[in-house]
Structure formats: structure tokens, C-alpha cells
Design a protein around this motif. Structure first.
Motif, short mmCIF file in Angstrom:
data_model
loop_
_atom_site.label_atom_id
_atom_site.label_comp_id
_atom_site.label_asym_id
_atom_site.label_seq_id
_atom_site.Cartn_x
_atom_site.Cartn_y
_atom_site.Cartn_z
N GLN A 25 0.84 -1.20 0.00
CA GLN A 25 0.00 0.00 0.00
C GLN A 25 0.88 1.25 0.00
O GLN A 25 0.61 2.21 0.71
N THR A 26 1.92 1.24 -0.83
CA THR A 26 2.77 2.43 -0.93
C THR A 26 1.93 3.61 -1.41
O THR A 26 1.07 3.47 -2.27
N GLY A 27 2.20 4.77 -0.82
CA GLY A 27 1.45 5.98 -1.16
C GLY A 27 0.26 6.24 -0.25
O GLY A 27 -0.43 7.23 -0.40
N TRP A 48 3.56 3.35 -5.66
CA TRP A 48 3.59 2.64 -6.94
C TRP A 48 2.17 2.60 -7.51
O TRP A 48 1.18 2.50 -6.79
N ALA A 49 2.08 2.62 -8.84
CA ALA A 49 0.79 2.74 -9.51
C ALA A 49 -0.17 1.62 -9.11
O ALA A 49 -1.35 1.87 -8.81
N GLY A 50 0.32 0.38 -9.09
CA GLY A 50 -0.55 -0.74 -8.78
C GLY A 50 -1.12 -0.68 -7.37
O GLY A 50 -2.26 -1.11 -7.13
N ASP A 51 -0.35 -0.13 -6.43
CA ASP A 51 -0.85 0.02 -5.06
C ASP A 51 -1.92 1.11 -5.00
O ASP A 51 -2.98 0.91 -4.39
N ILE A 52 -1.66 2.24 -5.64
CA ILE A 52 -2.61 3.35 -5.61
C ILE A 52 -3.96 2.91 -6.17
O ILE A 52 -5.02 3.21 -5.60
N GLU A 53 -3.93 2.21 -7.27
CA GLU A 53 -5.16 1.82 -7.97
C GLU A 53 -6.03 0.86 -7.16
O GLU A 53 -7.21 0.67 -7.50
N HIS A 54 -5.46 0.27 -6.10
CA HIS A 54 -6.23 -0.69 -5.31
C HIS A 54 -6.51 -0.20 -3.89
O HIS A 54 -6.98 -0.96 -3.05
N PHE A 55 -6.21 1.08 -3.60
CA PHE A 55 -6.56 1.62 -2.29
C PHE A 55 -8.06 1.48 -2.03
O PHE A 55 -8.89 1.71 -2.93
N ARG A 56 -8.39 1.16 -0.80
CA ARG A 56 -9.78 1.18 -0.35
C ARG A 56 -9.91 2.15 0.82
O ARG A 56 -8.95 2.41 1.56
N ARG A 57 -11.10 2.72 0.96
CA ARG A 57 -11.32 3.69 2.04
C ARG A 57 -10.99 3.11 3.41
O ARG A 57 -10.35 3.80 4.23
N PRO A 58 -11.37 1.85 3.73
CA PRO A 58 -11.00 1.31 5.04
C PRO A 58 -9.49 1.24 5.27
O PRO A 58 -9.03 1.33 6.42
N ASP A 59 -8.69 1.12 4.20
CA ASP A 59 -7.23 1.13 4.34
C ASP A 59 -6.76 2.46 4.92
O ASP A 59 -5.94 2.50 5.85
N ALA A 60 -7.27 3.56 4.36
CA ALA A 60 -6.87 4.89 4.82
C ALA A 60 -7.38 5.15 6.23
O ALA A 60 -6.70 5.81 7.03
N GLU A 61 -8.55 4.64 6.56
CA GLU A 61 -9.09 4.82 7.91
C GLU A 61 -8.23 4.10 8.94
O GLU A 61 -7.97 4.64 10.03
N ARG A 62 -7.78 2.90 8.61
CA ARG A 62 -6.89 2.17 9.53
C ARG A 62 -5.58 2.91 9.70
O ARG A 62 -5.04 3.00 10.82
N PHE A 63 -5.03 3.44 8.61
CA PHE A 63 -3.78 4.19 8.67
C PHE A 63 -3.94 5.41 9.58
O PHE A 63 -3.08 5.69 10.42
N TYR A 64 -5.04 6.12 9.43
CA TYR A 64 -5.33 7.29 10.27
C TYR A 64 -5.39 6.90 11.74
O TYR A 64 -4.77 7.55 12.60
#
Length: 503
Positions: free
Chosen positions: A70-72, A243-259
Motif C-alpha cells: 500500500q505504498t502511497g 507505486w501505480a498498482g498500489d494506488i489503484e487498489h486503495f480502499r477507504r478502510p485502508d486509509a481509515e486504519r492508517f489514520y
């Protein structure tokens, strides 16, 4: 009429008349520090030259903290921090909250079907994609776009922006001093109650940023290739954009966990510089930022980069102007050699007086531009001493590379003369003036030095470290770190023209 002179105009005189220690003491009288019960640290400096206050929120989290695959993600959350809260940025929060949940439900069903691989039903995938697009459109229709920005700007806020680096994420803007309390409300709210609205629209924006900054830039592609080659394990190998492949597969719950993991009060430092009353600032900090619940600090474990045992090389095909980057492994910013490495960098690349410019650009004219950077891409962990060259017309990458090695050999075999060493130290001293000149820059520097070294006073005391550096020290660190076995060479080259086939 009484004239008021800005501090910037007085700083050269102050530095000439005062020792660094005296200047530090004069600053200490204007600085107030305090830490809230939840662990959030504030540094406030009074500067009443103009009715403006600059604010800087420093998060001790950057792209090195991106989860595997999940780079980026740190950069993605930075974008989310401008999307507002449950009360800012929505037309109907109850309806929007339900619509956001529906988006994730459909997305999970789509991913589950795709996850079946060869057994996935193509028609079902297509139907779910259409359902997802409709769900996203419904959620987005409930958004009051850019409301957070409009509230800030309509109240006199200026220069609002943010940045994600390898070691940190930073949020900053300025307000008129009579609107300070609004900043405390707005800034605390976006970290207390962030809403990850328009996530997939913003994911496309982040993907486009990568396309512009890396994929469409020969130098961007070269730096990315260099980092991925120089580092085999440490996350410094990944650029903050991801990396492009990581960005294209981000999900909202991923960012919430990071926060939830990294945006904890004890991982935040806030610098405030300008026309501010420290006691009033503390009261507002308690009122607004005291609302943020205390949570444990995230783990700081990192994969150690294994020792490099030989030169690495990477070439990137590009029709653009050739470019050369050479990077040597160096220790982190906490090394006892850090000051000597900084002085070495200044000797090599101090503008038009640096050895590299004088030799390669001015005298031999084989390069359009060339220089060095003592620390890249970050400093919290062992990093790189970087050289960069744009070869001149009619001169090759190979010619410039060999000339650069001659300059490196020169600083290894010949000690820098006393005049050059003193000039470099004087310029490093003058750079302190620039760091102290503006409120925005000062708020940033106070935060970064506090987080990096545990004390903002390092901003001043590092000049003492520079003053202690000798010609022998400069020569020693050049011999120690600028060695072929710890070198990575990256360059662009023009691809051979393709010939079309025919009968």
C-alpha cells in the motif's frame, strides 16, 4: 510616527553582534512550549511584527510507514485531510454516511468476485462495476465540495497546503491574528472527526499526480529507479507518491486504519509563530485539541537495509535531456559524522563557489548543471549522499561521471583549504537567517527539529557542530562514505531508433 522594523532586517546584525548561544537565548524568551494531557506538543513563538499567525502541524509519519502493498497511503490520507468532517463538507450527513457505507459494501462484493480469478463471472463483475459507479455517484452527490477550504479562505486563511515526505507529513497555513480561534477549531476537527468522502475520486487524483511527476518525467522515473536499486529492503526505496498498482487498489478502510494507527496526538507536534498570545493559545489548545483522544504511539520498527557489497547501476531509456545521478550510502542524521557530511556537501556544491560547479559547469563546461545533496531521500534512517549532473550538449553521461569521480578523489586526497572551510561555515551560519526569517518557515523548523532531536534548540546548536568540523573531518568522511562499493549509479540514455518492418 514610530517605525517598526521586521525581524528579518535585524537578523544579519544580530548574528554579527551575538554568538549563536546569545541568539538562542533571545529566542528562548519568546518561545512557549506545552504538552496536552493526550500527548500533543505545542511550540509557540511570539513575533508581533504583523497581525498574522502561521501554523504548522507536523505528523511523525511518512511514506516509510506505508503498509506493505500500500505504498502511497500516507500521501493518500494527506489528501483526505482536506475533505472535511461530519459537519463540514456535507449536505446531509446521515444520508451521506449511509451512502458511504453502501459504496464499501458493493466494492467488497466486486473484489470478492474478482478474487475468484479464472472462475469469476464476467457479467457479474460488469454488473457490480456499474452498481459501484452508481453508489459512488450517489455518495458524491451529498458532498458540499471544498467547503473546508472555503471556510478557511473566506476567513483570511492563506497559503493552505500540505506535503508528504518519507519521514513526515505536514499541514500548514496562516491566518490573521484575530481569527486564531477558527484555526484551532478547524485544524482539531479534521483530525478528530475526518470523513473520507470522495475517496475514489481523490484516488484518481493521486494516481494522476504520479503520472505527471514520475511516469511523464524522465528525471522522476530516473530517481524512482535509482531508489529502488540503491535500497533492496528499506522503505526508502519507495517514493512518497507510491507505486501505480498500489494506488489503484486503495480502499477507504485502508486509509481509515492508517489514520487510526498514526494520527494519534502524541505523534503530532504543532508550531505556531506570529502575533499570538501564548497563554491564550494554550487555552484554545486545551479547548479544541484536548478533544482528541489519547492513543498509543505506533511501532517504529523498520526493516534494516542490508550492507551494500558492490556498485549498483541502472539505466532508464528516455528521449529527453540525459541526466546522471550517483548516490552513496551514508548514516542517518543522528550520526556523529552528520555535521562533517553537511560541510563536505557545502564544499562540493555551495552554489557557484562549490568545487563541482567551478570544475564541470564554469571551467570545463561539460555540464549544464551539477551539484550534490548531503541527505536523500530522508534523514531518520540511513540515507544517501547524492550527486546529480545534467550533461552539456556534445558531452556524454560517461564523461561527466568520470569527471565527478575526479572531484570526489580530490576531496579525499587533498584537504580543503582554510579559506574555503571558513566560507562554507559562514554560509551555513547565514542559512540560519533564512530559517528564522518568515513565520511559516520558522514554525516548520521548530517542529521538525523538535521531532527529530527532541529539542528545537538543535536549530541553533547544530551551528556549533559545524564550527567544530575540521579539514581533517571533511577529508575523513569523504574517504569513509564516498566509496565505490557503496555507490549506486543511475542515468538516462536515448533509446535506439526503431526501424519499421516491411516487405
Amino acid at each position: 510616527m514610530r517605525l517598526r522594523f521586521p525581524l528579518l532586517a535585524l537578523l544579519p546584525c544580530l548574528l554579527a553582534a551575538q554568538s549563536v548561544s546569545d541568539l538562542q537565548k533571545s529566542f528562548e524568551k519568546k518561545v512557549t512550549e506545552f504538552t496536552l494531557a493526550n500527548g500533543l506538543h505545542f511550540i509557540v513563538i511570539e513575533r508581533h511584527d504583523a497581525p498574522v499567525v502561521s501554523f504548522h502541524t507536523y505528523l511523525n509519519v511518512g511514506s516509510v510507514d506505508d503498509p506493505g502493498g500500500q505504498t502511497g497511503l500516507a500521501h493518500m490520507f494527506e489528501h483526505m485531510a482536506f475533505k472535511g468532517t461530519s459537519s463540514i463538507g456535507t449536505k446531509n450527513w446521515v444520508a451521506e454516511k449511509a451512502a458511504l457505507a453502501a459504496v464499501e459494501q458493493v466494492y467488497s462484493r466486486l473484489e470478492a468476485e474478482r478474487g475468484r480469478g479464472a472462475r469469476a463471472d464476467a457479467k457479474k463483475v460488469a454488473a457490480l462495476q456499474a452498481e459501484l459507479a452508481a453508489a459512488i455517484a450517489k455518495a458524491d452527490s451529498l458532498v458540499e465540495e471544498n467547503e473546508y477550504d472555503r471556510v478557511v479562505e473566506s476567513s483570511g486563511g492563506a497559503d493552505m497546503n500540505a506535503s508528504t515526505a518519507e519521514d513526515s507529513t505536514n499541514y500548514f497555513y496562516s491566518f490573521p491574528s484575530n481569527r486564531i480561534e477558527l484555526w484551532f477549531l478547524m485544524e482539531s476537527s479534521r483530525f478528530l472527526d475526518p470523513v473520507f468522502r470522495e475517496f475514489y475520486k481523490e484516488r484518481d487524483v493521486v494516481r494522476e499526480e504520479r503520472r505527471m511527476r514520475v511516469e511523464s518525467s524522465s528525471q522522476g522515473k530516473l530517481v524512482e529507479a535509482m531508489l529502488a536499486t540503491a535500497y533492496s529492503a528499506h522503505p526508502y526505496r519507495n517514493m512518497p507518491g507510491g507505486w501505480a498498482g498500489d494506488i489503484e487498489h486503495f480502499r477507504r478502510p485502508d486509509a481509515e486504519r492508517f489514520y487510526r494507527q498514526y494520527y494519534v496526538p502524541a505523534n503530532m507536534t504543532i508550531g505556531i509563530a506570529g502575533d499570538v498570545n501564548p497563554a491564550a493559545a494554550r487555552g484554545m489548545a486545551e479547548k479544541y485539541f484536548g478533544r482528541l483522544p489519547a492513543r498509543p504511539l505506533p511501532s517504529r520498527y523498520r526493516t534494516d537495509e542490508p550492507a551494500q557489497e558492490g556498485e549498483k547501476r541502472v539505466a532508464v531509456a528516455s528521449p529527453a535531456q540525459p541526466f546522471l545521478v550517483i548516490a552513496y550510502k551514508r548514516p542517518d542524521q543522528y550520526s556523529p559524522d552528520s555535521a562533517a557530511i553537511d560541510v563536505l556537501d557545502a564544499v562540493l556544491s555551495d552554489g557557484r563557489t562549490g568545487l563541482i560547479f567551478k570544475d564541470m559547469v564554469r571551467d570545463k563546461q561539460i555540464a549544464l548543471g551539477a551539484g550534490s545533496q548531503a541527505e536523500f531521500p530522508g534523514g531518520k534512517y540511513p540515507s544517501l549522499f547524492l550527486f546529480y549532473v545534467a550533461p552539456g550538449t556534445g558531452h556524454s553521461v560517461e564523461e561527466n561521471e568520470q569527471e565527478l569521480y575526479k572531484i570526489i578523489d580530490q576531496v579525499k586526497t587533498t584537504q580543503v583549504d582554510a579559506v574555503t572551510l571558513q566560507r562554507v561555515k559562514t554560509k551555513l551560519r547565514a542559512s540560519l537567517i533564512r530559517k528564522l526569517a518568515g513565520n511559516s518557515g520558522l514554525a516548520s523548523e521548530l517542529c521538525s527539529y523538535y521531532v527529530a532531536y527532541g529539542d528545537w534548540r538543535k536549530l541553533f546548536t547544530e551551528l556549533d557542530d559545524y564550527n567544530k568540523v575540521t579539514a581533517e573531518d571533511v577529508q575523513r568522511v569523504a574517504k569513509t562514505y564516498l566509496v565505490p562499493e557503496h555507490r549506486t549509479v543511475a542515468y538516462t540514455y536515448s533509446p535506439a531508433p526503431t526501424t519499421g518492418g516491411g516487405k
